[in-house]
Write an enzyme that holds these catalytic residues in place. Structure first.
Site: not given
Ligand code: 23J
Ligand code: MN
Length: 264
Positions: A62, A64, A66, A77, A83
């Site tokens: 029933f 779908a 992914n 993003h 980061h």
């Molecule tokens: C890692 C290294 C350099 C950069 C980036 C990532 C991104 O632009 C990101 O997506 O954060 S420039």
């Molecule tokens: Mn990024």
């Protein structure tokens, strides 16, 4: 007006369309352009894959659904402080620990379309930002600052979107001083662009490599990349909704970036 009245007014404006919701998000799929770094410097984020688990058939009659293979920093993003090495020690620096109040905030949209069309290596400076503020009003604490380049027009053509030649990628971005101004003097919430990352294409070779990443995240602030449709936003007056997935210890996340825009 009481805050209850403010929300009631927002509710009716959303329902009658006098505040419209603009989608500032690029399609997310196998054709989404992804960052390419020099191989001697770094591994790249993998290509996006969407795999079928089942589709109304023998493996599930029933339904779908992914499963995805998806880098955190793919498509439209969010960049969280963790980061970058300069932001690694903030206890609220991953996408799952950032206070949700930060996911809804006013946007200042700086139109750099002419400059970026004339020079793909265009760098926004504090002087540009101050001239923009003199015309449109001050950037206030806790607000986003978005660089409009209309670079989203190249989203379906990764070569054009990244605009790389033998000297590397050529896409517009901020210089270090612009981010220092936004962080230290304006106390902005963060910085967003329509290009593949928050930094200019050539930023790996700057005096501070990748100054937007370095300086935003050093201040426990945020980045937005691959935004679309900024041409539909006013210079001031839009509210941006940018909620990353609550990935445990996530350094970023694809988002559905939505702008609330007044039509009158
Ligand atoms: C890692 C290294 C350099 C950069 C980036 C990532 C991104 O632009 C990101 O997506 O954060 S420039
Ligand atoms: Mn990024």
């Amino acid at each position: 007006m009481s805050t209850q009245d403010t929300l009631a007014s927002l509710a009716s404006s959303l329902l009658d369309g006098s505040i419209k919701v603009v989608d500032c998000t690029a399609p997310l799929g196998p054709d989404t352009p992804l960052l390419k770094l020099p191989p001697e410097l770094a591994d790249d984020t993998p290509k996006i894959e969407i795999h079928e688990i089942s589709k109304y058939g023998d493996r599930g009659p029933f339904w779908a659904w992914n499963w995805l293979k998806l880098g955190e920093h793919s498509g439209t993003h969010y960049d969280a402080p963790h980061h970058w090495i300069t932001g690694k020690d903030f206890p609220d620096g991953s996408v799952d620990t950032i206070a949700p109040q930060n996911f809804v905030a006013p946007a200042n949209v700086i139109d750099c379309t002419k400059e970026s069309a004339a020079d793909p290596d265009f760098l926004l400076t504090p002087e540009h930002i101050k001239a923009w503020e003199a015309e449109h009003g001050e950037i206030k604490e806790g607000e986003w600052v978005l660089m409009r380049t209309d670079w989203d027009q190249y989203n379906t053509d990764p070569d054009k979107f990244l605009n790389a030649d033998e000297t590397g990628p050529h896409t517009p971005g901020p210089n270090a001083e612009a981010i220092i101004y936004l962080m230290e003097e304006k106390k902005a919430l963060g910085w967003g662009t329509q290009c593949i990352g928050t930094d200019a294409g050539a930023a790996g070779g700057f005096e501070i490599p990748f100054p937007a990443h370095n300086l935003l995240h050093k201040h426990n602030r945020y980045g937005l990349a691959s935004l679309t449709n900024l041409s539909a936003l006013p210079a001031k007056g839009a509210i941006l909704v940018t909620a990353p997935l609550k990935i445990v210890n996530g350094t970023g996340s694809p988002i559905r970036a939505l702008a609330l825009v007044p039509t009158t």
